[in-house]
Design an enzyme around this catalytic site. Sequence first.
Site, short mmCIF file in Angstrom:
data_model
loop_
_atom_site.label_atom_id
_atom_site.label_comp_id
_atom_site.label_asym_id
_atom_site.label_seq_id
_atom_site.Cartn_x
_atom_site.Cartn_y
_atom_site.Cartn_z
N LYS A 64 9.19 10.44 47.44
CA LYS A 64 9.74 11.42 46.49
C LYS A 64 10.63 10.71 45.47
CE LYS A 64 12.22 15.89 46.52
NZ LYS A 64 12.96 16.85 47.36
N SER B 42 13.14 22.34 51.17
CA SER B 42 12.36 21.53 50.24
C SER B 42 11.30 20.63 50.85
CB SER B 42 13.28 20.67 49.37
OG SER B 42 13.85 21.45 48.36
N SER C 84 11.33 21.68 46.85
CA SER C 84 11.24 20.74 45.76
C SER C 84 10.33 19.54 46.00
CB SER C 84 12.65 20.22 45.45
OG SER C 84 13.14 19.44 46.52
#
Lengths: 491, 476
Positions: free
Chosen positions: A77, A181, A157
């Site tokens: 990420k 997330s 997210s």
Amino acid sequence: MKAGLNLIEASVLLENNETSSVELTKIYLDNINKGKELNCYNTVSFEEALKEAESSDKRRREKKSKSRFDGIPIGIKDLFCTKNIKTTASSKILSNFVPTYESTASQNCLNAGLISLGKLNCDEFAMGSTNKTSYFGSVINPWKSKNSDAHLVPGGSSGGSAAAVAADLCIASLGTDTGGSIRQPASFTGTVGLKPTYGRVSRWGIVAFASSLDQAGPITKTVEDAAALFEIISGYDSKDSTSSIKQKENFYDNLNSSVKGMKIGVPKEFKSDDLPTSTQKAWDDCKKLLQENGAELIDISLPHTMDALPTYYIIAPAEASSNLARYDGVKYGIRENGKNLIEMYEETRSIGFGDEVKRRILIGTYVLSSGYYDAYYIKAQKVRSLIKSDFNEAFKRVDAILTPSTPSTAFEIENEPKDPVQTYLNDIFTVPVNLAGIPAISVPFANDENNLPIGLQLITNSFEEQKLLNIAKNVQDTINYTPNLDKWWIK
Amino acid sequence: MINGWELVIGIEIHAQVKSNSKLFSSSSTDFGSGPNSQVSLVDAAMPGMLPVINKFCVEQAVRSGIGLNAKINNKSIFDRKNYFYQDLPQGYQISQFKDPIVGNGFIDIVLDDQTKRIGIERLHLEQDAGKSLHDQDPNLTFVDLNRSGIALMEIVSKPDMSSADEAVEYVKKVRSILRYLDTCDGNMEQGSLRADVNVSVNKPGNELGTRCEIKNLNSFKYIHSAIIYEAKRQIKLIESGESINQETRLYNIDTGETHSMRSKEDAHDYRYFPDPDLLPLEIENKWIEEIKSTIPELPDQKKNRFIKDYNLNEYDAGVIVSDKATSDYYEKVVKNRSPKLVTTWVTSELFSVLNKKNLSIDESPVAYDKLGELIDNIESGKVSNRLAKDIFEEMCEMGKSPGEIIAEKGLSQISDEGELEKLVNDVLIANPKNVEKYKNGKDKLFGFFVGEAMKLSKGKANPKLLNELLKSKLNT
């Protein structure tokens, strides 16, 4: 070679010399190229990944592999700082930022010989549950509704992290979870997402959103992979004062799938008439399944569940408003010049941050302001401790708690509600877990009537990830869910 | 009291913790290194960086708290004080707001032989900011982050002082204690210790006036004159029927005036909240006891001991112990020597040279053993007090030992009887009229003969022996 390898399968192939790290890496880089439309990656490390893969193969030939997973390509990420590789947090304000250091969690992956394919798209500063707040554009969910060609959100997210695993643009990935997330996008993409106990994985080098809630974890195809990758990234880190001194555990080797005699709690507050029938059915089916496998179901109450979301939306923005103050145009990232310092700040931050980030900074600034602090922040902290004690009470009676991961399956990108509070409701089942600092996992269970994956969430008490993974494996092995994903983006 | 007005003064001292590394990072704290040469990723607030408390800084704060007779709190909390400025990389300062590491304490100050107890409200740990350089470029401000993250102790007094003199004594005393404890070097010019002074005035018996805070005073002189100026300013305003605005003011060292920096209405809302990156700081009593056992003799104890052991008066003892290095110097010289003589030489001769040359005792041109040697020569009668002063002057200039100077210049006293007798004879022969007058009863002329003999000996005659010899010659 079969497409859609998982971590364990890849490690076996490598061990048996049926493939090489270079071959694997090339396949996944090629997949990334073909899957550009999904917009999973902010940065792809083509050259670096291949170079690292060559080193890995050399190590393997010399029997000097760093771990059994040496040479397996993963994605990270874009919130984890990666040395010499651009790290943007999917924000314009960091769009030119190249760290000189590697986050502890990603360094742990490199130490195990894992190959980083690049940086995965996410919501800006991890604020969002649709991936639409990214400065680099929405990630497209590889899943499509049976009856529609519309693009769906992958959740957020960690939308890029989840979509990339689902679409085979990496074998596994790292995400972060502040209010859901990891689990919500895992649920939206038919992948496994683990949010560990707060303090299990070092936060050092991860762009901070809400420090008391942020926790990194794996997104994978299987529970076994989640156990393996979690084991790799976890452990005490003296550079993070909130890191747990608990010994690293062998989560993967210690996996078993027995739930015999376990007590599974079902919280009544999570029941709702608004829950889609298919999600309700999946939840009921899972209860039944666990019961059949020898577990006992117990009705429990988590009385402050409905207070979790407003509590979260005070604490997280409060911390974020302070954490994001450092992005001021002075030291790194973009700078818009102004006539004086204040103007420079205003210009830089106005242009550098997107709307959702600004909204949360404003909320956070407001709730910490003198005159409002007690009414909001202090009160939220009190409610937070009530939520924690709800769970503490529950875990006196049960081993784990079973809930849906999300109140719906993936929705259309264009259909996001206009009212941000409606979007915030996506996190209603996941947020209490972050507030309590306990671990939870989302496991794909079934597809809904539109052929979209439904994830279920299992929750245990702090530091009981082994138990959590074991129960998840039991569910996984019993249902044998196989994602029936049409790779429409490959033309 | 100024013109019938009472002053109420409270002081916040910012003292830099003496530590090799910063409060939350391992960067060095050396003063005077190149700009931005001592900046870690944490100090520059790079994304994802986290603070880790420096245990030694905590120990220093605890030690300071013990020295200030204060309560050490077993649990304290670090808060974020949020504001934007170019030299504050995080966008917040990590400080302690509601729960400081050190609570109530006190120190005693002495002024005109009166002891007064000044209350300490608290001591807390916080990070320093970086430094903005506005004079390097016409259009740009440069930032040096070397100071960013250095540990400071903020020591807050109760509003217990009622004159500028008391305020200065208070700061001097705190500084002295911290230097004894070795928790702050107390270097005010380099900014290691600076004071914010709160001043208000009121008529006796009336309630307290509105206070103004004067920020960043880094010398005793400025503290003193800033308070006097500020008190007079407030008195003048009130007497002319105006009211005082609660505000923060700055002292202009060129004009000696204070001027408004910002009013209370413009004060920042710092949005303090507990730093989620740091756990509460927990300190066990066992550790506090361990630290207590390492606390050295502090100025008050040392002063009492000096008064007792060396017979010093209150004032001299106070002056000598106020600085640890001075008291150490004194103790080395006084060993096996007359305390009275040593005190005189240290407090008058040595201090006047140090003051003139603006040197600290560590930089003294006369080492303790050399001063001791000189005093030995006085005590043994080898040199007179007057000669000793000349020798001392030479020692200060040339850095030589008294023995060398005495030998070189032949400055040693003439104590040889034969030599002295010749001297006396020469004087008596040269002044027959005065001899006669003396013998006829003019006793006062004795001094004349001593003077003449001294002149002849170029001041080297042993005065005691000379007196005896003269007396016996003249009286026969």
